[in-house]
Design a protein around this motif. Structure first.
Motif, PDB file in Angstrom:
ATOM      1  N   VAL A  16      49.869  28.484   4.304  1.00 52.74           N
ATOM      2  CA  VAL A  16      51.278  28.834   4.554  1.00 52.74           C
ATOM      3  C   VAL A  16      52.095  27.664   5.096  1.00 52.74           C
ATOM      4  CG1 VAL A  16      50.565  31.210   5.014  1.00 52.74           C
ATOM      5  CG2 VAL A  16      50.981  29.665   6.937  1.00 52.74           C
ATOM      6  N   LYS A  17      51.453  26.535   5.341  1.00 54.59           N
ATOM      7  CA  LYS A  17      52.179  25.375   5.877  1.00 54.59           C
ATOM      8  C   LYS A  17      53.313  24.984   4.959  1.00 54.59           C
ATOM      9  CE  LYS A  17      48.673  22.992   8.627  1.00 54.59           C
ATOM     10  NZ  LYS A  17      47.698  21.888   8.660  1.00 54.59           N
ATOM     11  N   ASN A  56      59.091  32.010   3.572  1.00 57.76           N
ATOM     12  CA  ASN A  56      59.867  31.555   2.415  1.00 57.76           C
ATOM     13  C   ASN A  56      58.927  31.235   1.264  1.00 57.76           C
ATOM     14  OD1 ASN A  56      62.219  31.687   4.015  1.00 57.76           O
ATOM     15  ND2 ASN A  56      61.950  29.561   4.690  1.00 57.76           N
ATOM     16  N   SER A  57      59.502  31.118   0.081  1.00 59.88           N
ATOM     17  CA  SER A  57      58.728  30.776  -1.115  1.00 59.88           C
ATOM     18  C   SER A  57      57.484  31.643  -1.234  1.00 59.88           C
ATOM     19  CB  SER A  57      58.331  29.292  -1.081  1.00 59.88           C
ATOM     20  OG  SER A  57      59.470  28.470  -0.986  1.00 59.88           O
ATOM     21  N   GLN A  72      60.260  39.736  -4.523  1.00 62.90           N
ATOM     22  CA  GLN A  72      59.790  39.009  -5.701  1.00 62.90           C
ATOM     23  C   GLN A  72      59.241  37.645  -5.289  1.00 62.90           C
ATOM     24  OE1 GLN A  72      63.058  38.858  -8.513  1.00 62.90           O
ATOM     25  NE2 GLN A  72      62.264  40.659  -9.577  1.00 62.90           N
ATOM     26  N   ALA A  73      58.368  37.130  -6.102  1.00 56.25           N
ATOM     27  CA  ALA A  73      57.826  35.798  -5.860  1.00 56.25           C
ATOM     28  C   ALA A  73      58.964  34.797  -5.738  1.00 56.25           C
ATOM     29  CB  ALA A  73      56.881  35.396  -6.983  1.00 56.25           C
ATOM     30  N   GLY A  74      58.849  33.898  -4.763  1.00 54.16           N
ATOM     31  CA  GLY A  74      59.899  32.928  -4.501  1.00 54.16           C
ATOM     32  C   GLY A  74      60.899  33.385  -3.454  1.00 54.16           C
ATOM     33  N   GLY A  75      60.844  34.658  -3.112  1.00 47.69           N
ATOM     34  CA  GLY A  75      61.773  35.206  -2.140  1.00 47.69           C
ATOM     35  C   GLY A  75      61.345  34.982  -0.706  1.00 47.69           C
ATOM     36  N   SER A  76      62.101  35.575   0.197  1.00 54.83           N
ATOM     37  CA  SER A  76      61.867  35.394   1.629  1.00 54.83           C
ATOM     38  C   SER A  76      61.861  36.733   2.353  1.00 54.83           C
ATOM     39  CB  SER A  76      62.958  34.506   2.247  1.00 54.83           C
ATOM     40  OG  SER A  76      62.976  33.227   1.673  1.00 54.83           O
ATOM     41  N   LEU A  77      61.129  36.761   3.448  1.00 52.98           N
ATOM     42  CA  LEU A  77      61.135  37.886   4.362  1.00 52.98           C
ATOM     43  C   LEU A  77      61.004  37.348   5.775  1.00 52.98           C
ATOM     44  CD1 LEU A  77      58.762  40.635   2.856  1.00 52.98           C
ATOM     45  CD2 LEU A  77      61.231  40.833   3.209  1.00 52.98           C
TER      46      LEU A  77
END
Length: 113
Positions: free
Chosen positions: A63-64, A81-82, A13-18
């Motif tokens: 992406v910075k 992130n984010s 989901q938006a706001g998540g991390s991988l």
């Protein structure tokens, strides 16, 4: 020859991390820069981040502050992130060897809104 295999993609989901991982095998001693690129549907492949053998990093403006690239011998990682829906793409690992780019087959990242 160098072979690259990416892993870690998925749906988030938006706001998540991988965290993406890329394992290099073969003539890894000859690799200089490693990096991540991405290609969204109907768009050109674009640079996300790179890291040199000495640890110097470069990030695309988009992406910075959200993504971090790291390298450990034959592995390269991308902590994301984010995440935003516009980060949805196939992410490819890249290794530069004797001035030639080697590519993995990619891992799909899908960010839902």
């Amino acid at each position: 020859q160098v072979q690259l295999v990416e892993s870690g993609g998925g749906l988030v989901q938006a706001g998540g991390s991988l965290r993406l991982s890329c394992a290099a095998t073969g003539s890894i001693f000859s690799i200089t820069t490693m990096g991540w690129y991405r290609q969204a549907p109907e768009k050109q492949r674009e640079l996300v981040a790179t890291i040199t053998k000495g640890g110097s990093t470069y990030y695309a403006d988009s992406v910075k502050g959200r993504f971090t690239i790291a390298r450990d011998n034959a592995m390269v990682y991308l902590q994301m992130n984010s995440l935003k829906p516009e980060d949805t793409a196939v992410y490819y690992c890249e290794a530069v060897r004797y001035g030639t780019n080697c590519w993995g087959k990619g891992t799909l990242v899908t960010v839902s809104s």
